[in-house]
Design a protein around this motif. Structure first.
Motif, PDB file in Angstrom:
ATOM      1  N   ALA A  73       0.919  -1.071  -0.105  1.00  0.00           N
ATOM      2  CA  ALA A  73      -0.158   0.028  -0.084  1.00  0.00           C
ATOM      3  C   ALA A  73       0.841   1.126  -0.052  1.00  0.00           C
ATOM      4  N   THR A  74       0.485   2.098  -1.076  1.00  0.00           N
ATOM      5  CA  THR A  74       1.107   3.453  -0.967  1.00  0.00           C
ATOM      6  C   THR A  74       0.197   4.521  -0.660  1.00  0.00           C
ATOM      7  N   ILE A  89     -14.613  -5.224   8.002  1.00  0.00           N
ATOM      8  CA  ILE A  89     -13.401  -4.323   7.257  1.00  0.00           C
ATOM      9  C   ILE A  89     -13.357  -4.158   5.882  1.00  0.00           C
ATOM     10  N   SER A  90     -13.456  -2.788   5.284  1.00  0.00           N
ATOM     11  CA  SER A  90     -13.434  -2.751   3.868  1.00  0.00           C
ATOM     12  C   SER A  90     -12.135  -1.966   3.677  1.00  0.00           C
ATOM     13  N   PHE A  91     -11.645  -2.392   2.405  1.00  0.00           N
ATOM     14  CA  PHE A  91     -10.290  -1.558   2.140  1.00  0.00           C
ATOM     15  C   PHE A  91     -10.358  -1.404   0.789  1.00  0.00           C
ATOM     16  N   GLU A  92      -9.379  -0.432   0.462  1.00  0.00           N
ATOM     17  CA  GLU A  92      -8.970  -0.432  -0.979  1.00  0.00           C
ATOM     18  C   GLU A  92      -7.525   0.193  -0.975  1.00  0.00           C
ATOM     19  N   ILE A  93      -6.636  -0.563  -1.454  1.00  0.00           N
ATOM     20  CA  ILE A  93      -5.025  -0.116  -1.229  1.00  0.00           C
ATOM     21  C   ILE A  93      -4.449  -0.083  -2.600  1.00  0.00           C
ATOM     22  N   LYS A  94      -3.842   0.779  -2.823  1.00  0.00           N
ATOM     23  CA  LYS A  94      -3.161   1.276  -4.101  1.00  0.00           C
ATOM     24  C   LYS A  94      -1.566   0.991  -4.066  1.00  0.00           C
ATOM     25  N   ASP A  95      -1.167   0.600  -5.055  1.00  0.00           N
ATOM     26  CA  ASP A  95       0.547   0.380  -4.950  1.00  0.00           C
ATOM     27  C   ASP A  95       0.797   1.349  -6.261  1.00  0.00           C
ATOM     28  N   ASP A  97       3.763   2.219  -7.540  1.00  0.00           N
ATOM     29  CA  ASP A  97       5.018   1.795  -8.066  1.00  0.00           C
ATOM     30  C   ASP A  97       4.418   0.512  -9.393  1.00  0.00           C
ATOM     31  N   TYR A  98       3.576  -0.387  -8.703  1.00  0.00           N
ATOM     32  CA  TYR A  98       3.222  -1.396  -9.836  1.00  0.00           C
ATOM     33  C   TYR A  98       1.739  -1.217 -10.192  1.00  0.00           C
ATOM     34  N   LYS A  99       1.264   0.022  -9.898  1.00  0.00           N
ATOM     35  CA  LYS A  99      -0.091   0.231 -10.574  1.00  0.00           C
ATOM     36  C   LYS A  99      -1.022  -0.765 -10.188  1.00  0.00           C
ATOM     37  N   GLY A 100      -1.187  -1.292  -8.892  1.00  0.00           N
ATOM     38  CA  GLY A 100      -1.945  -2.447  -8.409  1.00  0.00           C
ATOM     39  C   GLY A 100      -3.071  -1.676  -7.420  1.00  0.00           C
ATOM     40  N   ILE A 101      -3.952  -2.131  -7.809  1.00  0.00           N
ATOM     41  CA  ILE A 101      -5.289  -1.889  -6.504  1.00  0.00           C
ATOM     42  C   ILE A 101      -6.181  -3.217  -6.112  1.00  0.00           C
ATOM     43  N   VAL A 102      -6.072  -3.131  -4.921  1.00  0.00           N
ATOM     44  CA  VAL A 102      -6.475  -4.234  -4.246  1.00  0.00           C
ATOM     45  C   VAL A 102      -7.670  -3.721  -3.602  1.00  0.00           C
ATOM     46  N   SER A 103      -8.981  -4.436  -3.383  1.00  0.00           N
ATOM     47  CA  SER A 103     -10.156  -3.890  -2.775  1.00  0.00           C
ATOM     48  C   SER A 103     -10.836  -4.984  -2.395  1.00  0.00           C
ATOM     49  N   GLY A 104     -11.580  -4.786  -1.256  1.00  0.00           N
ATOM     50  CA  GLY A 104     -12.419  -6.054  -0.639  1.00  0.00           C
ATOM     51  C   GLY A 104     -13.002  -5.713   0.551  1.00  0.00           C
ATOM     52  N   SER A 105     -13.462  -6.699   1.157  1.00  0.00           N
ATOM     53  CA  SER A 105     -13.981  -6.508   2.569  1.00  0.00           C
ATOM     54  C   SER A 105     -13.895  -7.814   3.379  1.00  0.00           C
ATOM     55  N   PHE A 106     -13.929  -7.694   4.706  1.00  0.00           N
ATOM     56  CA  PHE A 106     -14.041  -8.932   5.482  1.00  0.00           C
ATOM     57  C   PHE A 106     -15.191  -8.854   6.557  1.00  0.00           C
ATOM     58  N   GLU A 107     -15.691  -9.900   6.824  1.00  0.00           N
ATOM     59  CA  GLU A 107     -16.663  -9.733   8.005  1.00  0.00           C
ATOM     60  C   GLU A 107     -16.418 -10.896   8.714  1.00  0.00           C
ATOM     61  N   GLY A 108     -16.414 -10.723  10.114  1.00  0.00           N
ATOM     62  CA  GLY A 108     -16.158 -11.945  10.926  1.00  0.00           C
ATOM     63  C   GLY A 108     -15.217 -11.402  12.062  1.00  0.00           C
ATOM     64  N   LYS A 109     -14.945 -12.660  12.734  1.00  0.00           N
ATOM     65  CA  LYS A 109     -13.868 -12.477  13.837  1.00  0.00           C
ATOM     66  C   LYS A 109     -12.486 -12.238  13.296  1.00  0.00           C
ATOM     67  N   ALA A 110     -11.894 -11.314  13.696  1.00  0.00           N
ATOM     68  CA  ALA A 110     -10.557 -10.938  13.151  1.00  0.00           C
ATOM     69  C   ALA A 110      -9.311 -11.575  14.061  1.00  0.00           C
ATOM     70  N   SER A 111      -8.158 -11.923  13.149  1.00  0.00           N
ATOM     71  CA  SER A 111      -7.043 -12.323  13.741  1.00  0.00           C
ATOM     72  C   SER A 111      -6.246 -11.043  13.886  1.00  0.00           C
ATOM     73  N   ILE A 112      -6.055 -10.690  15.181  1.00  0.00           N
ATOM     74  CA  ILE A 112      -5.534  -9.514  15.638  1.00  0.00           C
ATOM     75  C   ILE A 112      -4.160  -9.763  16.394  1.00  0.00           C
ATOM     76  N   PHE A 113      -3.157  -9.109  16.165  1.00  0.00           N
ATOM     77  CA  PHE A 113      -1.886  -9.127  17.020  1.00  0.00           C
ATOM     78  C   PHE A 113      -1.340  -7.459  17.194  1.00  0.00           C
ATOM     79  N   ASP A 114      -0.734  -7.432  18.377  1.00  0.00           N
ATOM     80  CA  ASP A 114       0.033  -6.354  18.643  1.00  0.00           C
ATOM     81  C   ASP A 114       1.372  -6.192  18.126  1.00  0.00           C
ATOM     82  N   SER A 115       1.661  -5.506  17.088  1.00  0.00           N
ATOM     83  CA  SER A 115       2.905  -5.595  16.406  1.00  0.00           C
ATOM     84  C   SER A 115       4.184  -4.639  16.653  1.00  0.00           C
TER      85      SER A 115
END
Length: 144
Positions: A73-74, A89-95, A97-115
């Protein structure tokens, strides 16, 4: 296919994601731990060994276990809603450099960690001036 979303959340948040919209921070604006700012999405960043961290999407070659490439993501945003322990969770990320776009959504319990490591959080807090104390944040990641 693998998706990782890494978000800067308020320091007190350790085991959940606060609802809201998290715009992607431009990779050129990231200079160190003091750049952690709540309610932002960490961009896709590559280290010296070529490993990507932050927010990225990696796709597999069809019929093969080898990875074909990734989009880091840039720009873009992630929107989080939460009811009980179920996330939308809905997202649209663009790169750019590579002209890529990734979009979508998630619904449910999330796998979350403190990084965030305790050292990086305290170091970022200690290095900030009183004027920029709102930038103190903790990184929380969601993987799918």
């Amino acid at each position: 296919d693998i998706m990782m979303i890494e978000l800067d959340c308020p320091v007190g948040v350790k085991d959940h994601i606060e609802p809201g919209t998290y715009p992607v921070v431009s990779p050129t604006d990231i200079t160190g731990a003091s750049d952690l700012e709540p309610f932002t999405t960490v961009p896709g960043l590559q280290d010296a060994e070529g490993y990507i961290f932050g927010t990225w999407y990696l796709s597999k070659k069809s019929g093969d276990a080898n990875f074909a490439g990734y989009y880091g993501a840039t720009e873009g945003s992630v929107t989080v809603d939460k009811t009980g322990d179920v996330y939308s969770i809905s997202f649209e990320i663009k790169d750019t450099d590579y002209k890529g776009i990734v979009s979508g959504s998630f619904e449910g319990k999330a796998s979350i960690f403190d990084s965030s490591s305790p050292a990086s959080v305290s170091m970022s807090s200690a290095s900030m001036s009183q004027k920029s104390s709102m930038k103190s944040a903790r990184r929380i990641a969601f993987r799918k």
